[in-house]
Design a protein around this motif. Sequence first.
Motif, PDB file in Angstrom:
ATOM      1  N   UNK A  73       0.826  -1.199   0.000  1.00  0.00           N
ATOM      2  CA  UNK A  73       0.000   0.000   0.000  1.00  0.00           C
ATOM      3  C   UNK A  73       0.861   1.249   0.000  1.00  0.00           C
ATOM      4  N   UNK A  74       0.318   2.315  -0.594  1.00  0.00           N
ATOM      5  CA  UNK A  74       0.957   3.626  -0.540  1.00  0.00           C
ATOM      6  C   UNK A  74      -0.068   4.606  -0.005  1.00  0.00           C
ATOM      7  N   UNK A  75       0.321   5.363   1.022  1.00  0.00           N
ATOM      8  CA  UNK A  75      -0.542   6.400   1.599  1.00  0.00           C
ATOM      9  C   UNK A  75       0.214   7.718   1.495  1.00  0.00           C
ATOM     10  N   UNK A  76      -0.295   8.620   0.674  1.00  0.00           N
ATOM     11  CA  UNK A  76       0.375   9.886   0.396  1.00  0.00           C
ATOM     12  C   UNK A  76      -0.277  11.028   1.165  1.00  0.00           C
ATOM     13  N   UNK A  77       0.496  12.086   1.401  1.00  0.00           N
ATOM     14  CA  UNK A  77      -0.046  13.278   2.057  1.00  0.00           C
ATOM     15  C   UNK A  77      -0.551  14.293   1.040  1.00  0.00           C
ATOM     16  N   UNK A  80      -0.839  14.703  -5.661  1.00  0.00           N
ATOM     17  CA  UNK A  80       0.116  14.766  -6.766  1.00  0.00           C
ATOM     18  C   UNK A  80       1.020  13.548  -6.852  1.00  0.00           C
ATOM     19  N   UNK A  81       1.520  13.071  -5.704  1.00  0.00           N
ATOM     20  CA  UNK A  81       2.411  11.911  -5.753  1.00  0.00           C
ATOM     21  C   UNK A  81       1.637  10.632  -6.041  1.00  0.00           C
ATOM     22  N   UNK A  82       0.386  10.585  -5.620  1.00  0.00           N
ATOM     23  CA  UNK A  82      -0.445   9.443  -6.013  1.00  0.00           C
ATOM     24  C   UNK A  82      -0.752   9.510  -7.508  1.00  0.00           C
ATOM     25  N   UNK A 212      -5.095  16.514   1.703  1.00  0.00           N
ATOM     26  CA  UNK A 212      -5.827  15.242   1.681  1.00  0.00           C
ATOM     27  C   UNK A 212      -4.853  14.072   1.577  1.00  0.00           C
ATOM     28  N   UNK A 213      -5.296  12.944   2.098  1.00  0.00           N
ATOM     29  CA  UNK A 213      -4.474  11.729   2.134  1.00  0.00           C
ATOM     30  C   UNK A 213      -5.167  10.597   1.361  1.00  0.00           C
ATOM     31  N   UNK A 214      -4.671  10.261   0.168  1.00  0.00           N
ATOM     32  CA  UNK A 214      -5.204   9.104  -0.541  1.00  0.00           C
ATOM     33  C   UNK A 214      -4.409   7.836  -0.217  1.00  0.00           C
ATOM     34  N   UNK A 215      -5.089   6.702  -0.278  1.00  0.00           N
ATOM     35  CA  UNK A 215      -4.443   5.401  -0.117  1.00  0.00           C
ATOM     36  C   UNK A 215      -4.771   4.571  -1.346  1.00  0.00           C
ATOM     37  N   UNK A 216      -3.850   3.732  -1.766  1.00  0.00           N
ATOM     38  CA  UNK A 216      -4.109   2.830  -2.889  1.00  0.00           C
ATOM     39  C   UNK A 216      -3.241   1.589  -2.753  1.00  0.00           C
TER      40      UNK A 216
END
Length: 250
Positions: A73-77, A80-82, A212-216
């Motif tokens: 998993x990747x959780x970004x702050x 843009x990086x997601x 915002x923080x997305x996870x994928x």
Amino acid sequence: MIRPLLSILVLLVATPALAQSKPPLVLAAASLQESMTAAADAWAKQGHPKPVISFAASSALARQVEAGGDADLFVSADQEWMDALAARRLIVANTRVTFLGNRLVVVAAKGNPVRIPVRPPAALARVLAAGPLAMADAPVPAGRYAEAALRTLGVWAAVAPKVVRGDSVRAALTLVERGAAPLGIVYATDARASRMVRIAGVFPAASHPPITYPVARLASSRNPEGEAFRRFLISARGKAVFARYGFTAR
């Protein structure tokens, strides 16, 4: 004798499956250290393998994935990086969910009584440019949010020469904690996590892009525990863990 024999056979069949279960590896933004660790603990208490979490700036973690780093998993702050990983098809698109929010603040050492006037710009510039101002590096989400806020408020040109950079938002926080900078721009949750600083000012939400923080799930992941943990994170129970640390649910 038949039932005991069946029980033994069931155990023999189940044991290899249990042995194959391994903890998911999560790449998480540095600002999530305490909250994500608590979420991993809560997940483990439900009988799952405790996730292994690697914390760093979102930019550093995304580049690690781009370089072929192995994780689930990747959780970004930030988005843009997601987006950067999505553009290279390094995430599973339909698993991307924005689930947390945050605020941008100015922190000072606990004994420093300074208050940050957001307006007028001249007053804000005078306070922030008085000494070193700790911020995260420009590629790091917290650094970009901070620069955007200072530009919107019309003080970036005056403040920029006094900025000292950290390689993550937590590095910027550490500069204030250690007295290397009297003020720093971090997330509200970072300030809450430290016993050595206090919030001296809060940036207007409209002064910078929404935090915002997305996870994928990463496209390379083959561990079903990774997807299970992702679902826990975005559930009401998972979000409640992060709320205890000051994050807002999205």
